[in-house]
Design an enzyme around this catalytic site. Structure first.
Site, mmCIF file in Angstrom:
data_model
loop_
_atom_site.group_PDB
_atom_site.id
_atom_site.type_symbol
_atom_site.label_atom_id
_atom_site.label_comp_id
_atom_site.label_asym_id
_atom_site.label_seq_id
_atom_site.Cartn_x
_atom_site.Cartn_y
_atom_site.Cartn_z
ATOM 1 N N LYS A 1 -3.807 -6.980 11.367
ATOM 2 C CA LYS A 1 -4.756 -5.794 10.816
ATOM 3 C C LYS A 1 -5.883 -5.940 11.717
ATOM 4 O O LYS A 1 -6.490 -7.124 11.680
ATOM 5 C CB LYS A 1 -4.495 -5.583 9.524
ATOM 6 C CG LYS A 1 -5.111 -4.396 9.025
ATOM 7 C CD LYS A 1 -5.109 -4.123 7.607
ATOM 8 C CE LYS A 1 -5.783 -2.825 7.092
ATOM 9 N NZ LYS A 1 -5.335 -2.462 5.899
ATOM 10 N N SER B 1 -3.367 1.797 4.549
ATOM 11 C CA SER B 1 -4.083 1.842 5.701
ATOM 12 C C SER B 1 -3.636 0.732 6.390
ATOM 13 O O SER B 1 -3.873 1.050 7.883
ATOM 14 C CB SER B 1 -5.762 1.402 5.427
ATOM 15 O OG SER B 1 -5.583 0.006 4.936
ATOM 16 N N SER C 1 -2.673 -0.738 0.348
ATOM 17 C CA SER C 1 -2.450 -0.812 1.984
ATOM 18 C C SER C 1 -1.365 -1.634 2.557
ATOM 19 O O SER C 1 -1.220 -1.407 3.624
ATOM 20 C CB SER C 1 -3.895 -0.955 2.528
ATOM 21 O OG SER C 1 -4.555 0.218 2.368
HETATM 22 N N1 GLN Z 1 -5.440 3.989 0.095
HETATM 23 C C1 GLN Z 1 -6.447 3.226 -0.523
HETATM 24 C C2 GLN Z 1 -7.953 3.505 -0.174
HETATM 25 O O1 GLN Z 1 -7.883 4.377 0.504
HETATM 26 C C3 GLN Z 1 -5.948 2.069 -0.467
HETATM 27 C C4 GLN Z 1 -6.716 1.337 0.871
HETATM 28 C C5 GLN Z 1 -6.300 -0.191 0.858
HETATM 29 O O2 GLN Z 1 -5.605 -0.829 0.130
HETATM 30 N N2 GLN Z 1 -6.904 -0.690 1.930
HETATM 31 O O3 GLN Z 1 -8.598 3.232 -0.905
#
Ligand code: GLN
Length: 483
Positions: free
Chosen positions: A81, A156, A180
């Site tokens: 990532k 994400s 994410s």
């Molecule tokens: N969707 C969640 C957020 O926007 C989780 C994001 C993540 O785990 N990096 O904070």
């Protein structure tokens, strides 16, 4: 030569060690695959073709020379990532503000993968700074779901899940602050694991909300994520939140009579076809002599607000470093304009990141700290306490990973609140620090559904046992997308 892209990590390392194929042959097929389909999927931000081939040749040479020091992930292709630092390879966080940033060091998890002889293929797409649930907030455009390219891949870590599902790499690393890893893994029908807080070093992970997040693996099988965890987990002197004693994980489920609690509120809150699927998972476990029952969690009602308050507060503080003094661009070659060093630079953040910095600063401000941030922390303590007593009764908790099926691009992006709501099932593990895994559980309208299994802190082995048993009992649902 047969198509090798669909192999899992165990098959790859065995094939290479037995001389069925060379690392170079395998990596060349993966590179061809990326070339052929990544235009449709948009999983990669950077492909390190030369680096990957060079590492493959090195492994082949070691094997030819009969050397003993062949790593446990020899030849396995990995995508990283793009918020995890890779020495000499751009790490952009899918943000304009870091578009040219080349870290001078590897994140500990990346270094450990390299030492295990895994092959880094490149960097994967994400929501800017890992803030989002669909990968639509990437400056590089969204990642497409390999099962239906008109649909979101989740986020994400959308690139991390889609690249594995689309056979563009065997495994990947994602980061999970509020879901994410698990959200995109569920949307793309692959396995994703968020480890116990402190079991994987965050050194080299670009911080979004550091009290919540962990780096973790995505793979096609439970065995994939076990192999990666054994390589990356463990104490790291560069991250003092890492734990002293992180166990090694095995692939031999030994535990009998696992006690399962199905979290009623989460199952009832999901779309009907998802609830149905999770109830069938419970029936399956019952038929395998697990002791299953429904259970309830009171703090779920407040967990999402608590998560977003804490995550945004930490984000506002973590993102203060992008001020064009420590990180940023050369704005004014002709002269010094001090105001450019701050205001103009920070306008380069995307909408969602700006929103979070503003809300995060607000909930931390003197007048509102008690009303929002402190309250959120209290909810976090309550949730932890509730989980502690639940894990006296159950070895694992099961729930959907996502309350809804993957949806079309644009469905949620206009309304940030709608977007936040879809994290309801995943944030529990981050607020409390417990491990959680998602495994493919079925399809509805040809779109994937994931089963989430959670366990108590450092009880990954029980969670993995259950995941392995579930995986082998549902062999019939394993398939690959047509691309
Ligand atoms: N969707 C969640 C957020 O926007 C989780 C994001 C993540 O785990 N990096 O904070």
């Amino acid at each position: 030569m047969a198509n090798l892209c669909h192999l899992d990590s165990r098959q790859i390392t065995l094939g290479i060690k037995n001389g069925d194929f060379s690392a170079e042959e395998y990596v060349s097929q993966i590179l061809e695959r990326i070339e052929k389909i990544d235009g449709k999927i948009n999983a990669f931000i950077t492909v390190d073709k030369e680096g990957a081939l060079e590492k493959a040749r090195l492994i082949d040479r070691k094997i030819r020379n009969g050397e003993q020091n062949i790593g446990p992930l020899a030849g396995v292709t990995v995508g990283i990532k793009d918020n995890i630092c890779t020495s000499g390879l751009k790490t952009t966080c899918a943000s304009k503000i870091l578009e040219d940033y080349v870290p001078p060091y590897d994140a500990t998890a990346v270094r450990r993968l390299k030492e295990s002889d895994a092959i880094i293929m490149g960097k994967l797409n994400l929501d800017e700074f890992a803030m989002g649930s669909t990968t639509e907030y990437s400056k590089n455009g969204p990642t497409h779901n390999p099962w239906n390219i008109d649909y979101v891949a989740g986020g994400s870590s959308g690139g991390s899940a889609a690249s594995v599902a689309a056979l563009e790499c065997a495994i990947s690393l994602g980061s999970d602050t509020g879901g994410s890893i698990r959200c995109p893994a569920s949307f793309c029908s692959v396995v994703g694991l968020k480890p116990t807080y402190g079991s994987v070093s965050r050194y080299g992970l670009v911080s979004y909300a550091n009290s919540l997040e962990q780096i973790g693996p995505i793979g096609k099988t439970v065995s994939d994520v076990v192999m990666v965890m054994n390589a990356i987990a463990g104490k790291d002197n560069r991250d003092h939140t890492t734990l002293e004693l992180v166990p090694k994980y095995t692939l031999n489920p030994t535990k009998k009579n696992i006690r399962v609690g199905l979290v009623k509120e989460l199952v009832e809150g999901a779309e009907p076809e998802i609830s149905k699927c999770i109830y069938s998972a419970m029936d399956l476990f019952s038929s395998l002599d697990f002791k299953c029952e429904e259970t309830s969690m009171n703090s779920i009602e407040y967990s999402l607000s608590s998560y977003y308050t804490i995550a945004m507060a930490e984000a506002s503080s973590n993102l203060a470093r992008y001020d064009n003094i420590r990180y940023g661009f050369d704005l004014s070659p002709d002269g010094y304009e001090w105001n450019m060093y701050f205001s103009k630079v920070r306008s380069n953040f995307g909408q969602e990141v700006k929103r979070r910095i503003i809300i995060g600063s607000y909930v931390l401000s003197a007048g509102y700290y008690g009303k929002y941030y402190l309250k959120a922390q209290k909810v976090r303590s309550l949730l932890k306490r509730e989980l502690k007593s639940l894990f006296e009764k159950y070895d694992i908790l099961i729930a959907p990973t996502m309350p809804l099926l993957p949806f079309k691009f644009g469905d949620k992006i206009e309304d940030p609140l709608k977007m936040y709501l879809i994290d309801i099932d995943t944030v529990i593990a981050n607020l409390s620090g417990i491990p959680a895994i998602t495994v493919p559980a079925g399809f509805s309208n040809d779109l994937p559904i994931g089963l989430q299994i959670m366990a108590n802190e450092l009880q990954e082995q029980t969670m993995l046992d259950a995941a392995l048993i579930f995986e082998s009992a549902t062999n019939n649902i394993q398939r690959s997308p047509d691309l």
